[in-house]
Design an enzyme around this catalytic site. Structure first.
Site, PDB file in Angstrom:
ATOM      1  N   VAL A 129      14.656 -75.142   8.466  1.00  0.00           N
ATOM      2  CA  VAL A 129      14.973 -74.794   7.084  1.00  0.00           C
ATOM      3  C   VAL A 129      13.702 -74.596   6.274  1.00  0.00           C
ATOM      4  O   VAL A 129      12.624 -75.074   6.626  1.00  0.00           O
ATOM      5  CB  VAL A 129      15.846 -75.881   6.423  1.00  0.00           C
ATOM      6  CG1 VAL A 129      17.125 -76.091   7.224  1.00  0.00           C
ATOM      7  CG2 VAL A 129      15.081 -77.198   6.289  1.00  0.00           C
ATOM      8  N   ALA A 175      13.717 -69.066  15.970  1.00  0.00           N
ATOM      9  CA  ALA A 175      13.720 -69.620  14.611  1.00  0.00           C
ATOM     10  C   ALA A 175      12.582 -70.612  14.423  1.00  0.00           C
ATOM     11  O   ALA A 175      11.918 -70.612  13.386  1.00  0.00           O
ATOM     12  CB  ALA A 175      15.066 -70.275  14.308  1.00  0.00           C
ATOM     13  N   MET A 178       9.415 -68.591  14.041  1.00  0.00           N
ATOM     14  CA  MET A 178       9.307 -67.944  12.732  1.00  0.00           C
ATOM     15  C   MET A 178       9.073 -68.952  11.623  1.00  0.00           C
ATOM     16  O   MET A 178       8.340 -68.666  10.665  1.00  0.00           O
ATOM     17  CB  MET A 178      10.566 -67.116  12.458  1.00  0.00           C
ATOM     18  CG  MET A 178      10.682 -65.887  13.347  1.00  0.00           C
ATOM     19  SD  MET A 178      12.000 -64.776  12.791  1.00  0.00           S
ATOM     20  CE  MET A 178      12.135 -63.696  14.214  1.00  0.00           C
ATOM     21  N   LYS A 179       9.663 -70.143  11.736  1.00  0.00           N
ATOM     22  CA  LYS A 179       9.441 -71.173  10.717  1.00  0.00           C
ATOM     23  C   LYS A 179       7.976 -71.587  10.700  1.00  0.00           C
ATOM     24  O   LYS A 179       7.357 -71.713   9.627  1.00  0.00           O
ATOM     25  CB  LYS A 179      10.328 -72.385  10.997  1.00  0.00           C
ATOM     26  CG  LYS A 179      10.015 -73.618  10.125  1.00  0.00           C
ATOM     27  CD  LYS A 179      10.215 -73.355   8.649  1.00  0.00           C
ATOM     28  CE  LYS A 179       9.667 -74.465   7.761  1.00  0.00           C
ATOM     29  NZ  LYS A 179      10.316 -75.763   7.960  1.00  0.00           N
ATOM     30  N   ALA A 180       7.391 -71.790  11.879  1.00  0.00           N
ATOM     31  CA  ALA A 180       5.985 -72.177  11.937  1.00  0.00           C
ATOM     32  C   ALA A 180       5.090 -71.092  11.348  1.00  0.00           C
ATOM     33  O   ALA A 180       4.155 -71.379  10.588  1.00  0.00           O
ATOM     34  CB  ALA A 180       5.583 -72.468  13.383  1.00  0.00           C
TER      35      ALA A 180
END
Length: 301
Positions: A129, A175, A178-180
């Site tokens: 998130v 995901a 991409m969050k990192a």
């Protein structure tokens, strides 16, 4: 009624669970290794009705869906794979269950765990998130989700109670990657904004006016819009996201250089600087205190 387990009641997990517990069609078992973290839940209207404590991971053995919201891959791996004194979710959950990792885990570990869980008949979705504690509290988080589209659709109603935006990022592991990378881009913006503000103040430029200039010009980014005037200029440094967690996310992003074969010198610089700041500042430091670290480095020069 869906039977759901929720593991990890930290700064983000607790408000996320409080929103999820408002759903009428979900019965939730909440677990944390620190039982004191459940105390706040006792005032929730669902407590004792559709929201109950789980003293052990084994209490989640008949849950159809389990969400983990844990600080790093080491803790997440232990919960999924188990410890010497406690079996993990991979061994406990029934075949056909879905495990949703909503923490900011290392994508390499996510890719390792997915086939192990698949062999146990458990589907893994990575769904980290973005939005920090404020958006966790009001249920408006942005949720990135990696996994099969059909699997994601089955859990979309659950995730909708915690976030306002849900983006399917692709296959499992995408995901978390991409969050990192997202957090790296944010950190680079905060790094640049902090350095620019320190230069401006050394030249006796007005900090408030400089912030206005940035936010009306091409230098605008989420750090200039949501961190400078709010937490850095007034020196409150309480943006709601720990500097240690940002340092961890940057280490994760930095590891993607090797995984992808793409060198990224600015990413290396950010990861190194945040690591040094983590060592220099208190363990409770907020991510906006990177400004304080850079200020101290200037003063020591």
């Amino acid at each position: 009624m869906l039977k759901l387990g929720f593991v990890g009641l930290g700064m983000m997990g607790l408000p996320m669970l409080e929103n999820l517990a408002g759903a009428r069609d979900v019965a939730i078992l909440a677990h944390d290794r620190d039982p004191a973290r459940l105390d706040r839940l006792k005032s929730h209207p669902a407590w004792g009705v559709t929201l109950r404590p789980a003293a052990r991971l084994a209490d989640l053995a008949d849950c159809t869906v389990v969400i983990t919201m844990l600080p790093n891959s080491a803790v997440t791996n232990a919960v999924i794979e188990g410890r010497a004194d406690e079996p993990g979710l991979a061994a406990l959950l029934p075949r056909g269950a879905t495990l949703i990792d909503m923490g900011s885990s290392n994508p390499a570990e996510t890719l390792r765990l997915a086939p192990l869980l698949r062999e146990a008949g458990v589907t893994l979705i990575d769904a980290p998130v973005s939005g920090a504690v404020a958006k966790a509290a009001n249920g408006t988080l942005a949720i990135m989700a990696g996994g099969d589209a059909a699997d994601l659709e089955r859990v979309r109603p659950v995730l909708s109670h915690m976030g306002a935006t849900l983006i399917h990022t692709g296959a499992v592991g995408s995901a978390h990657a991409m969050k990192a990378l997202n957090n790296y881009v944010y950190a680079a913006g905060l790094f640049a904004a902090s350095e620019a503000m320190l230069i401006a103040q050394a030249m006796d430029l007005d900090a408030d006016i400089f912030t206005q200039v940035l936010n009306a010009s091409s230098g605008r980014n989420v750090a200039t819009e949501t961190k400078l005037a709010q937490f850095i200029v007034p020196r409150t440094f309480n943006g709601g996201f720990a500097l240690a967690l940002m340092a961890k996310d940057l280490r994760t992003a930095d590891s993607l250089q090797q995984l992808s074969g793409m060198p990224a010198p600015l990413l290396s610089l950010c990861a190194s600087t945040w690591g040094q700041a983590q060592e220099a500042l208190p363990a409770t430091a907020d991510n906006t205190e990177i400004y304080r670290y850079l200020e101290a480095q200037r003063d020591a020069a």
